[in-house]
Design an enzyme around this catalytic site. Structure first.
Site, PDB file in Angstrom:
ATOM      1  N   CYS A   1       0.860  -1.172   0.000  1.00 14.13           N
ATOM      2  CA  CYS A   1       0.000   0.000   0.000  1.00 14.13           C
ATOM      3  C   CYS A   1       0.906   1.234   0.000  1.00 14.13           C
ATOM      4  O   CYS A   1       1.997   1.223   0.553  1.00 14.13           O
ATOM      5  CB  CYS A   1      -0.941   0.115   1.184  1.00 14.13           C
TER       6      CYS A   1
ATOM      7  N   LYS B   1      11.228 -14.755 -12.529  1.00 16.43           N
ATOM      8  CA  LYS B   1      10.949 -13.611 -13.406  1.00 16.43           C
ATOM      9  C   LYS B   1       9.836 -13.967 -14.378  1.00 16.43           C
ATOM     10  O   LYS B   1       8.882 -13.232 -14.545  1.00 16.43           O
ATOM     11  CB  LYS B   1      12.237 -13.261 -14.163  1.00 16.43           C
TER      12      LYS B   1
ATOM     13  N   ARG C   1       3.492  -0.161  -5.106  1.00 19.69           N
ATOM     14  CA  ARG C   1       3.328  -0.748  -3.772  1.00 19.69           C
ATOM     15  C   ARG C   1       2.021  -1.521  -3.626  1.00 19.69           C
ATOM     16  O   ARG C   1       1.788  -2.188  -2.619  1.00 19.69           O
ATOM     17  CB  ARG C   1       3.350   0.351  -2.704  1.00 19.69           C
TER      18      ARG C   1
ATOM     19  N   ASN D   1      -0.958   2.022   5.788  1.00 24.78           N
ATOM     20  CA  ASN D   1      -0.150   0.988   5.149  1.00 24.78           C
ATOM     21  C   ASN D   1       0.386   0.104   6.267  1.00 24.78           C
ATOM     22  O   ASN D   1       1.032   0.602   7.188  1.00 24.78           O
ATOM     23  CB  ASN D   1       1.016   1.642   4.376  1.00 24.78           C
ATOM     24  N   GLY D   2       0.078  -1.193   6.217  1.00 28.11           N
ATOM     25  CA  GLY D   2       0.547  -2.107   7.256  1.00 28.11           C
ATOM     26  C   GLY D   2      -0.573  -3.047   7.667  1.00 28.11           C
ATOM     27  O   GLY D   2      -1.553  -3.213   6.938  1.00 28.11           O
TER      28      GLY D   2
ATOM     29  N   HIS E   1      15.277 -37.173 -10.316  1.00 27.64           N
ATOM     30  CA  HIS E   1      14.620 -37.490  -9.043  1.00 27.64           C
ATOM     31  C   HIS E   1      13.194 -36.954  -9.002  1.00 27.64           C
ATOM     32  O   HIS E   1      12.679 -36.662  -7.929  1.00 27.64           O
ATOM     33  CB  HIS E   1      15.453 -36.940  -7.885  1.00 27.64           C
TER      34      HIS E   1
ATOM     35  N   GLU F   1       6.346 -14.540 -12.603  1.00 27.93           N
ATOM     36  CA  GLU F   1       5.692 -13.380 -11.989  1.00 27.93           C
ATOM     37  C   GLU F   1       5.115 -12.424 -13.017  1.00 27.93           C
ATOM     38  O   GLU F   1       4.086 -11.813 -12.760  1.00 27.93           O
ATOM     39  CB  GLU F   1       6.584 -12.674 -10.958  1.00 27.93           C
TER      40      GLU F   1
ATOM     41  N   GLU G   1      16.189 -17.472 -10.445  1.00 29.68           N
ATOM     42  CA  GLU G   1      15.752 -16.109 -10.735  1.00 29.68           C
ATOM     43  C   GLU G   1      15.033 -16.037 -12.087  1.00 29.68           C
ATOM     44  O   GLU G   1      14.011 -15.357 -12.225  1.00 29.68           O
ATOM     45  CB  GLU G   1      16.969 -15.158 -10.697  1.00 29.68           C
TER      46      GLU G   1
ATOM     47  N   TRP H   1      -2.925  -2.642  -1.608  1.00 30.65           N
ATOM     48  CA  TRP H   1      -2.662  -4.055  -1.859  1.00 30.65           C
ATOM     49  C   TRP H   1      -3.369  -4.780  -0.726  1.00 30.65           C
ATOM     50  O   TRP H   1      -2.937  -4.713   0.430  1.00 30.65           O
ATOM     51  CB  TRP H   1      -1.166  -4.338  -1.837  1.00 30.65           C
TER      52      TRP H   1
ATOM     53  N   LYS I   1       5.680  -4.421  -5.106  1.00 32.05           N
ATOM     54  CA  LYS I   1       7.134  -4.384  -5.114  1.00 32.05           C
ATOM     55  C   LYS I   1       7.718  -4.431  -3.711  1.00 32.05           C
ATOM     56  O   LYS I   1       8.743  -5.056  -3.471  1.00 32.05           O
ATOM     57  CB  LYS I   1       7.607  -3.121  -5.827  1.00 32.05           C
TER      58      LYS I   1
HETATM   59  C1  G6P Z   1       8.888  -8.502  -3.641  1.00 29.04           C
HETATM   60  C2  G6P Z   1       9.347  -8.034  -5.005  1.00 29.04           C
HETATM   61  C3  G6P Z   1      10.608  -8.786  -5.411  1.00 29.04           C
HETATM   62  C4  G6P Z   1      11.681  -8.613  -4.361  1.00 29.04           C
HETATM   63  C5  G6P Z   1      11.184  -9.025  -2.971  1.00 29.04           C
HETATM   64  C6  G6P Z   1      12.146  -8.594  -1.892  1.00 29.04           C
HETATM   65  O1  G6P Z   1       8.431  -9.810  -3.715  1.00 29.04           O
HETATM   66  O2  G6P Z   1       8.325  -8.225  -5.961  1.00 29.04           O
HETATM   67  O3  G6P Z   1      11.069  -8.280  -6.647  1.00 29.04           O
HETATM   68  O4  G6P Z   1      12.789  -9.386  -4.710  1.00 29.04           O
HETATM   69  O5  G6P Z   1       9.947  -8.385  -2.681  1.00 29.04           O
HETATM   70  O6  G6P Z   1      12.163  -7.185  -1.853  1.00 29.04           O
HETATM   71  P1  G6P Z   1      13.348  -6.322  -1.301  1.00 29.04           P
HETATM   72  O7  G6P Z   1      12.870  -4.903  -1.425  1.00 29.04           O
HETATM   73  O8  G6P Z   1      13.533  -6.733   0.134  1.00 29.04           O
HETATM   74  O9  G6P Z   1      14.535  -6.608  -2.136  1.00 29.04           O
END
Ligand code: G6P
Length: 608
Positions: A2, A485, A27, A101-102, A504, A488, A481, A75, A603
């Site tokens: 948020c 990517k 956010r 926010n929280g 396995h 998501e 990764e 969010w 994010k």
């Molecule tokens: C969210 C984002 C990711 C990020 C993760 C950790 O899931 O979508 O892209 O890697 O948070 O975030 P940070 O700000 O702690 O790197």
């Protein structure tokens, strides 16, 4: 998660709030709302959907009159996205409006208490209890009511509050959720993050937990919970506003992918001076380094994936055992950790709730904390013993790219620094590694020179139902990764496996036409991965491989190959990840996905 923003000044608040929220949509973006105070009247408009829906509804703010206001982009945590659950939330008499926010963890208890006092609730949110609680404690003094309320609530919060009984004032408070104050000329702001106010001011205060902000157009007071005034240093933001704009690119993600060479340069080059590694203000001494018995690397999401690379690299260069762990697991598992251990915390935002909690847990147990953070002044940066900033600049796309790449550089720099200081890296190796790391920006640029075939390939594969990623050693770390990517942003089911694990279990998922992305950049493991490629091919898979330049043996087995420039083994992840980011991006674009704001994600994850 948020985003909140607040404005107090002489201009119409609503358009300024919408402008700020646009920069905070990363956010959360399932609903949005604003409330504006005009004399003794609060006008509130909130709606499910993207910010655009709200902006259209209020004609870009023109419908709302008043020079004080608060805004929110959500969010959802408690209560599904809906008009009624959107913020702001009003107190029962409509006199107080707030954005949050929280998460209020004890909201059920407070709700029961307030219901006993005759309060009724209209939403399913945890936030609504706070607006009623402040009203419940209000006795003519807002600061007193806010202090009483925060003593009663548990959890995390950044709150922005306006009240019809206080025209000309705006209040805010934070605990474990980010909040800054923007200092203007005859006007002031609150916001969850700097980009929200950057077009209006570059001077900010960072707030600590339990600090209460009392704003007028020309006055800022920051108080502790005993109402003592706190003096703070002004932080001047020196990055360019254009850094948070798309600058002609279709999406932030592709812009940020393309910015990686510069971001890597900015993170690495200033730290190599006269043939030595110079790590800013890191106070970890050579004596402390020699005494280290163990290193933990902790993060969430892609930051965790950087940690997985970090483990391989650090153990190789320092010969100190390294454990890499998800912050959400570490914080609850009673880890064995003490004063001779170094904990490396990785976080782009510096605000991820689980990562911050893991940091505090490690600190409580006496470990030294070195954080790798992108956002200057963030909570994780402030609570660490040492900080190594990644100079990636603002990253807006929810799917991280340049932050990941610069965090990798931080792993290399820290590993080399420790290895040099504990005598595991000799002069010759040091020279070689320092020379090689500085070639990475040019090598990433080289990958960009020929991306049309990859773009074309992605345009044929976007219909895939499942995509599997395989790799060994550092390639496995990058496969994690690459797979994240892809899933998501394109919503294609994807898994990453250490190629040795193929037999396995995962091989049972391979069928005619399955797409397998095989990473084959590890020269010492090349023959092994080649065998794995043959195994999936024999079961009908199509293979997209990534290999080091010159390794044309791969052509015989793979259906499509992208080559990365040759580099020292430990640095291959910095190059291998780039075609994977581009592949995900082009697949998602071809599928028509909202690349920068994938569904259900945010994010900065500031709730557990
Ligand atoms: C969210 C984002 C990711 C990020 C993760 C950790 O899931 O979508 O892209 O890697 O948070 O975030 P940070 O700000 O702690 O790197």
């Amino acid at each position: 998660m948020c985003g909140i923003v607040g404005y107090i000044g002489n201009e119409q608040a609503a358009p300024i709030l919408l402008g700020g929220l646009e920069k905070l949509e990363y956010r959360g973006y399932d609903s949005a709302g604003v409330a504006v105070l005009d004399g003794d009247k609060i006008t509130m408009v909130k709606t499910k959907g993207r910010l655009k829906v709200l902006a259209d509804k209020i004609h870009d703010g023109a419908d709302l009159h008043g020079t004080i206001g608060i805004g929110h982009t959500r969010w959802a945590t408690h209560g599904a996205p809906s008009d009624i659950n959107s913020h702001p939330h009003l107190s029962r008499n409509g006199k107080i409006a707030l954005v949050h926010n929280g998460i209020i963890e004890n909201y059920m208890q407070i709700k029961a208490l307030l219901e006993g006092e005759g309060y009724t609730f209209v939403s399913d949110t945890d936030t609504e209890v706070v607006s009623h609680l402040i009203d419940y404690y209000y006795n003519g003094n807002m600061i007193d009511a806010i202090i009483k309320a925060i003593h009663r609530i548990e959890g995390s919060y950044a709150l922005g509050i306006i009240s019809v009984d206080h025209p000309g004032e705006l209040f805010a408070v934070r605990k474990s959720s980010p909040l800054i104050v923007g200092i203007g000329n005859g006007e002031n702001y609150i916001a969850s993050d700097i980009p929200a106010i950057l077009s209006r001011t570059r001077d900010v205060y960072f707030l600590e937990d339990n600090e209460i902000v009392w704003l007028k157009g020309d006055k800022i007071k920051i108080l502790d919970t005993d109402k003592h005034e706190i003096k703070k240093d002004v932080f001047h933001v020196d990055w360019d506003v254009s850094a948070a704009e798309k600058g002609g690119y279709e999406h932030f993600m592709i812009k940020e992918i393309m910015e990686q060479p510069k971001a890597i340069e900015d993170t690495v080059c200033p730290r190599i001076q006269g043939g030595e590694i110079v790590l800013d203000d890191i106070k970890l001494t050579a004596k402390q380094i020699k005494a280290l018995s163990k290193i933990y690397i902790i993060g969430c999401g892609s930051a965790y994936h950087v940690g997985v690379v970090g483990k391989y690299v650090m153990e190789k260069l320092t010969r100190i055992p390294v454990e890499v762990e998800l912050a959400s697991e570490f914080r609850y598992r009673d880890p064995i950790i003490g004063k001779d251990d170094l904990v490396i915390i990785i976080s782009q935002s510096g605000e991820t709730a689980d990562t911050l909690a893991a940091l505090r847990e490690a600190k409580k147990r006496g470990a030294r904390i070195l954080s790798v953070v992108n956002v200057v002044g963030s909570s994780i940066a402030r609570e660490s013993d040492d900080v190594l900033y990644t100079w990636a600049g603002p990253e807006i796309s929810v799917a991280t790219t340049k932050a990941y790449s610069t965090q990798l550089q931080a792993m290399y720099l820290i590993a080399m620094h420790i290895g040099i200081n504990n005598g595991k890296i000799d002069e010759e190796q040091k020279e070689h590694l320092l020379a090689e790391i500085q070639t990475l920006p040019a090598k990433v640029r080289k990958i960009f020179e020929d991306i049309a075939p990859l773009q074309n390939y992605a345009s044929k594969k976007y219909g895939s139902k499942d995509i599997f990623f395989l790799g060994r050693g550092l390639d496995y770390c990058v496969a994690l990764e690459g797979s994240l990517k892809l899933k998501e942003i394109s919503y294609i089911h994807s898994e990453a496996y250490a190629a040795g694990e193929l037999k396995h279990g995962p091989i049972s998922l391979i069928e005619d036409g399955s797409l397998v992305v095989a990473l084959a950049t590890q020269e010492d493991l090349f023959e092994k991965i080649l065998s794995n490629i043959k195994e999936v091919k024999a079961r009908g898979a199509k293979v997209f491989a990534i290999a080091q330049e010159g390794n044309t043996a791969i052509e015989k087995e793979a259906d499509f190959v992208v080559y990365i420039p040759k580099t020292e083994n430990i640095f291959t992840p910095s190059l291998t990840v780039v075609p994977l980011q581009l592949f995900s991006y082009y697949v998602a674009v071809n599928k028509g996905c909202d690349v920068d704001k994938p569904r259900n994600l945010a994010k900065s994850v500031t709730v557990e």
